[in-house]
Motif scaffolding. Structure first.
Motif, PDB file in Angstrom:
ATOM      1  N   MET A   1     -24.886  67.797   9.550  1.00  0.00           N
ATOM      2  CA  MET A   1     -26.354  67.809   9.705  1.00  0.00           C
ATOM      3  C   MET A   1     -26.956  66.509   9.189  1.00  0.00           C
ATOM      4  SD  MET A   1     -29.010  70.577   8.173  1.00  0.00           S
ATOM      5  CE  MET A   1     -29.742  69.723   6.796  1.00  0.00           C
ATOM      6  N   LYS A   2     -27.888  65.954   9.944  1.00  0.00           N
ATOM      7  CA  LYS A   2     -28.561  64.730   9.472  1.00  0.00           C
ATOM      8  C   LYS A   2     -29.615  65.156   8.454  1.00  0.00           C
ATOM      9  CE  LYS A   2     -31.017  60.745  11.401  1.00  0.00           C
ATOM     10  NZ  LYS A   2     -30.392  59.614  10.849  1.00  0.00           N
ATOM     11  N   ILE A   3     -29.488  64.653   7.224  1.00  0.00           N
ATOM     12  CA  ILE A   3     -30.354  65.157   6.168  1.00  0.00           C
ATOM     13  C   ILE A   3     -31.724  64.515   6.116  1.00  0.00           C
ATOM     14  CG2 ILE A   3     -28.629  66.131   4.649  1.00  0.00           C
ATOM     15  CD1 ILE A   3     -28.666  63.391   3.198  1.00  0.00           C
ATOM     16  N   VAL A   4     -31.810  63.265   6.429  1.00  0.00           N
ATOM     17  CA  VAL A   4     -33.120  62.609   6.481  1.00  0.00           C
ATOM     18  C   VAL A   4     -33.193  61.781   7.758  1.00  0.00           C
ATOM     19  CG1 VAL A   4     -33.831  62.437   4.062  1.00  0.00           C
ATOM     20  CG2 VAL A   4     -32.174  60.829   4.967  1.00  0.00           C
ATOM     21  N   LEU A   5     -34.429  61.456   8.157  1.00  0.00           N
ATOM     22  CA  LEU A   5     -34.590  60.706   9.398  1.00  0.00           C
ATOM     23  C   LEU A   5     -34.431  59.198   9.185  1.00  0.00           C
ATOM     24  CD1 LEU A   5     -37.584  62.802  10.694  1.00  0.00           C
ATOM     25  CD2 LEU A   5     -35.345  62.711  11.771  1.00  0.00           C
ATOM     26  N   THR A   6     -34.257  58.821   7.909  1.00  0.00           N
ATOM     27  CA  THR A   6     -34.133  57.396   7.587  1.00  0.00           C
ATOM     28  C   THR A   6     -32.913  56.785   8.294  1.00  0.00           C
ATOM     29  OG1 THR A   6     -34.820  58.102   5.385  1.00  0.00           O
ATOM     30  CG2 THR A   6     -34.185  55.799   5.627  1.00  0.00           C
ATOM     31  N   PRO A   7     -33.107  55.695   9.054  1.00  0.00           N
ATOM     32  CA  PRO A   7     -31.940  55.041   9.660  1.00  0.00           C
ATOM     33  C   PRO A   7     -31.010  54.518   8.557  1.00  0.00           C
ATOM     34  CG  PRO A   7     -34.001  54.140  10.515  1.00  0.00           C
ATOM     35  CD  PRO A   7     -34.359  55.024   9.379  1.00  0.00           C
ATOM     36  N   ASP A   8     -29.711  54.481   8.846  1.00  0.00           N
ATOM     37  CA  ASP A   8     -28.731  54.070   7.815  1.00  0.00           C
ATOM     38  C   ASP A   8     -29.072  52.707   7.200  1.00  0.00           C
ATOM     39  OD1 ASP A   8     -27.453  56.397   8.258  1.00  0.00           O
ATOM     40  OD2 ASP A   8     -25.919  55.553   9.602  1.00  0.00           O
ATOM     41  N   TRP A   9     -29.457  51.762   8.054  1.00  0.00           N
ATOM     42  CA  TRP A   9     -29.737  50.408   7.559  1.00  0.00           C
ATOM     43  C   TRP A   9     -31.012  50.342   6.706  1.00  0.00           C
ATOM     44  CZ3 TRP A   9     -34.370  48.289   9.125  1.00  0.00           C
ATOM     45  CH2 TRP A   9     -34.991  48.865  10.234  1.00  0.00           C
ATOM     46  N   PHE A  10     -31.836  51.428   6.788  1.00  0.00           N
ATOM     47  CA  PHE A  10     -33.107  51.439   6.046  1.00  0.00           C
ATOM     48  C   PHE A  10     -32.998  52.238   4.740  1.00  0.00           C
ATOM     49  CE2 PHE A  10     -37.798  52.499   5.834  1.00  0.00           C
ATOM     50  CZ  PHE A  10     -38.227  51.179   5.736  1.00  0.00           C
ATOM     51  N   ILE A  11     -31.858  52.912   4.557  1.00  0.00           N
ATOM     52  CA  ILE A  11     -31.667  53.741   3.357  1.00  0.00           C
ATOM     53  C   ILE A  11     -31.793  52.876   2.098  1.00  0.00           C
ATOM     54  CG2 ILE A  11     -29.870  54.962   2.021  1.00  0.00           C
ATOM     55  CD1 ILE A  11     -29.182  56.488   4.560  1.00  0.00           C
ATOM     56  N   GLY A  12     -32.623  53.335   1.179  1.00  0.00           N
ATOM     57  CA  GLY A  12     -32.831  52.604  -0.073  1.00  0.00           C
ATOM     58  C   GLY A  12     -33.995  51.631   0.019  1.00  0.00           C
ATOM     59  N   LYS A  13     -34.209  51.111   1.227  1.00  0.00           N
ATOM     60  CA  LYS A  13     -35.312  50.144   1.397  1.00  0.00           C
ATOM     61  C   LYS A  13     -36.660  50.865   1.401  1.00  0.00           C
ATOM     62  CE  LYS A  13     -32.790  46.552   3.912  1.00  0.00           C
ATOM     63  NZ  LYS A  13     -31.503  47.172   4.240  1.00  0.00           N
ATOM     64  N   ASP A  14     -36.629  52.180   1.678  1.00  0.00           N
ATOM     65  CA  ASP A  14     -37.897  52.933   1.703  1.00  0.00           C
ATOM     66  C   ASP A  14     -38.342  53.358   0.305  1.00  0.00           C
ATOM     67  OD1 ASP A  14     -35.747  54.586   1.514  1.00  0.00           O
ATOM     68  OD2 ASP A  14     -36.570  56.191   2.754  1.00  0.00           O
ATOM     69  N   LEU A  15     -37.419  53.271  -0.663  1.00  0.00           N
ATOM     70  CA  LEU A  15     -37.783  53.720  -2.020  1.00  0.00           C
ATOM     71  C   LEU A  15     -38.912  52.901  -2.655  1.00  0.00           C
ATOM     72  CD1 LEU A  15     -34.341  54.831  -3.454  1.00  0.00           C
ATOM     73  CD2 LEU A  15     -36.271  56.281  -2.824  1.00  0.00           C
ATOM     74  N   PRO A  16     -38.905  51.560  -2.523  1.00  0.00           N
ATOM     75  CA  PRO A  16     -40.035  50.799  -3.092  1.00  0.00           C
ATOM     76  C   PRO A  16     -41.377  51.246  -2.516  1.00  0.00           C
ATOM     77  CG  PRO A  16     -38.273  49.310  -2.478  1.00  0.00           C
ATOM     78  CD  PRO A  16     -37.886  50.660  -1.982  1.00  0.00           C
ATOM     79  N   ILE A  17     -41.364  51.665  -1.241  1.00  0.00           N
ATOM     80  CA  ILE A  17     -42.606  52.137  -0.607  1.00  0.00           C
ATOM     81  C   ILE A  17     -43.112  53.374  -1.352  1.00  0.00           C
ATOM     82  CG2 ILE A  17     -43.554  53.175   1.517  1.00  0.00           C
ATOM     83  CD1 ILE A  17     -41.638  51.331   3.088  1.00  0.00           C
ATOM     84  N   TYR A  18     -42.191  54.268  -1.646  1.00  0.00           N
ATOM     85  CA  TYR A  18     -42.550  55.473  -2.396  1.00  0.00           C
ATOM     86  C   TYR A  18     -43.077  55.117  -3.791  1.00  0.00           C
ATOM     87  CZ  TYR A  18     -40.736  59.105   0.732  1.00  0.00           C
ATOM     88  OH  TYR A  18     -40.560  59.961   1.779  1.00  0.00           O
ATOM     89  N   PHE A  19     -42.392  54.179  -4.453  1.00  0.00           N
ATOM     90  CA  PHE A  19     -42.795  53.805  -5.817  1.00  0.00           C
ATOM     91  C   PHE A  19     -44.210  53.215  -5.831  1.00  0.00           C
ATOM     92  CE2 PHE A  19     -38.170  53.823  -6.914  1.00  0.00           C
ATOM     93  CZ  PHE A  19     -38.262  54.749  -7.943  1.00  0.00           C
ATOM     94  N   ILE A  20     -44.475  52.325  -4.885  1.00  0.00           N
ATOM     95  CA  ILE A  20     -45.809  51.707  -4.823  1.00  0.00           C
ATOM     96  C   ILE A  20     -46.869  52.784  -4.574  1.00  0.00           C
ATOM     97  CG2 ILE A  20     -47.296  50.085  -3.529  1.00  0.00           C
ATOM     98  CD1 ILE A  20     -44.693  48.411  -3.050  1.00  0.00           C
ATOM     99  N   SER A  21     -46.587  53.686  -3.621  1.00  0.00           N
ATOM    100  CA  SER A  21     -47.521  54.764  -3.316  1.00  0.00           C
ATOM    101  C   SER A  21     -47.777  55.599  -4.571  1.00  0.00           C
ATOM    102  CB  SER A  21     -46.968  55.696  -2.243  1.00  0.00           C
ATOM    103  OG  SER A  21     -46.335  54.996  -1.247  1.00  0.00           O
ATOM    104  N   LEU A  22     -46.691  55.893  -5.283  1.00  0.00           N
ATOM    105  CA  LEU A  22     -46.789  56.725  -6.481  1.00  0.00           C
ATOM    106  C   LEU A  22     -47.718  56.091  -7.518  1.00  0.00           C
ATOM    107  CD1 LEU A  22     -45.695  59.235  -7.989  1.00  0.00           C
ATOM    108  CD2 LEU A  22     -43.845  57.815  -8.852  1.00  0.00           C
ATOM    109  N   VAL A  23     -47.525  54.803  -7.767  1.00  0.00           N
ATOM    110  CA  VAL A  23     -48.347  54.095  -8.759  1.00  0.00           C
ATOM    111  C   VAL A  23     -49.825  54.119  -8.343  1.00  0.00           C
ATOM    112  CG1 VAL A  23     -48.793  51.833  -9.810  1.00  0.00           C
ATOM    113  CG2 VAL A  23     -46.454  52.641  -9.568  1.00  0.00           C
ATOM    114  N   VAL A  24     -50.084  53.803  -7.079  1.00  0.00           N
ATOM    115  CA  VAL A  24     -51.467  53.758  -6.582  1.00  0.00           C
ATOM    116  C   VAL A  24     -52.118  55.137  -6.708  1.00  0.00           C
ATOM    117  CG1 VAL A  24     -52.902  53.355  -4.544  1.00  0.00           C
ATOM    118  CG2 VAL A  24     -50.987  51.849  -5.011  1.00  0.00           C
ATOM    119  N   LEU A  25     -51.371  56.165  -6.336  1.00  0.00           N
ATOM    120  CA  LEU A  25     -51.923  57.527  -6.381  1.00  0.00           C
ATOM    121  C   LEU A  25     -52.198  57.980  -7.816  1.00  0.00           C
ATOM    122  CD1 LEU A  25     -49.680  59.032  -3.597  1.00  0.00           C
ATOM    123  CD2 LEU A  25     -52.172  58.991  -3.553  1.00  0.00           C
TER     124      LEU A  25
END
Lengths: 251, 83
Positions: A1-25
């Protein structure tokens, strides 16, 4: 089963996006709650703080889940191993379902609270029904086949929020409200694109658009904070009848 | 709240302090109103009164400046969100 929709090459690169969003929120939530402490008559400030705070918590749940999924770290390994031993689920499945369910649920409740801020209070039954529907949407969208339900529900809530702020902007023509309108519109656009995120490129595009909305939100926060430091030119005769800023604002 | 913030803004505008009568005129308040607000502000340590042989002056304290900053941010926040 594919667990997330994140493309393999993008795995880990999306985490900074989450961190920035978290700080702003977190910053905007704290700012709203601190403002409420100063003016306890304005419950809207408190509700805004709670709304953004819940979205921050949702983002935190998302970060934690993705960290566990991508890197299979720490306590997740131990708990996951125990579950695997008892042959119920794989560790990844457990964290996937729990983590993303809480992410979806908290995000939707947060948006709903922001949408409700200017509205009159409903009776308990209406709140229970709404909570049930949001929970249902959050639960169903954890399944691969219905992943888009979460984004669709977010999109509907965001559209209602945009409609409200557009009305406010039409009345006050205030640059900050315009920025807020842009933030919610971009966030809505990213949710619209997420609906089609089974296409890898669209998933990445939605991520980029989402981070853009949080960057603009950060810019808005800075504007609000900087405004407090500005000295007003009329502060030497602020309450003169002919130079009363409140009187001018009415015109 | 608005009157208090306006008073603090006027006081902040005068680095060397402001005479109570000037504040009364600039804040467009009656003598009794101003007395009431001044006592409240002094009690909350937002302003201080310096009494000298020459004159009496009112200056803003650090807490007063901080309060004014928070208040201005709150107003801006409220206006942004139409609250």
């Amino acid at each position: 089963m594919k667990i997330v929709l994140t493309p393999d090459w993008f795995i880990g690169k999306d985490l900074p996006i989450y961190f920035i969003s978290l700080v702003v929120l977190i910053i905007i939530s704290v700012l709203a709650i601190r403002s409420y402490k100063l003016n306890k008559k304005n419950k809207g400030l408190l509700n805004l703080g709670i709304g953004f705070g819940l979205i921050a918590l949702a983002t935190l749940a998302g970060v934690f889940t993705k960290l566990v999924l991508y890197y299979d770290i720490g306590p997740a390994q131990a708990i996951g191993q125990a579950i695997i031993t008892s042959q119920i689920f794989s560790s990844v499945d457990v964290f996937y379902y729990l983590g993303f369910f809480f992410h979806n649920l908290l995000f939707l409740i947060g948006l709903y609270i922001i949408y409700r801020v200017p509205k009159k209070r409903l009776n308990l039954g209406d709140y229970v029904l709404t909570l049930y529907l949001l929970a249902l949407s959050a639960l169903l969208s954890v399944n691969e086949g219905f992943f888009y339900l979460f984004n669709l529900t977010s999109l509907i809530l965001l559209t209602l929020i945009i409609k409200h702020y557009y009305k406010i902007y039409k009345e006050n023509k205030f640059a900050n409200t315009k920025l807020l309108l842009i933030v919610f519109s971009i966030l809505a656009l990213s949710n619209f694109i997420y609906i089609f995120s089974q296409l890898e490129i669209l998933y990445v595009l939605a991520n980029i658009i989402e981070i853009l909305s949080y960057v603009i939100l950060l810019f808005l926060i800075i504007r609000i904070l900087k405004h407090g430091e500005k000295k007003k030119p009329y502060e030497h005769n602020i309450r003169y009848a002919d130079n009363n800023p409140r009187k001018k604002r009415r015109n | 709240m608005n009157i208090i913030s306006d008073m603090l803004t006027i006081i902040r505008g005068k680095r060397e302090g402001i005479k109570p009568t000037h504040l009364m005129y600039k804040a467009n308040l009656s003598h009794n109103q101003m007395k009431l607000y001044l006592n409240e502000l002094i009690k909350k340590n937002l302003i201080e009164k310096t009494i000298s042989k020459k004159d009496n002056r009112i200056t803003i304290t650090k807490s007063g400046r901080d309060f004014l900053l928070q208040y201005t941010r709150m107003k801006e926040f409220e206006k942004t969100f139409g609250l």
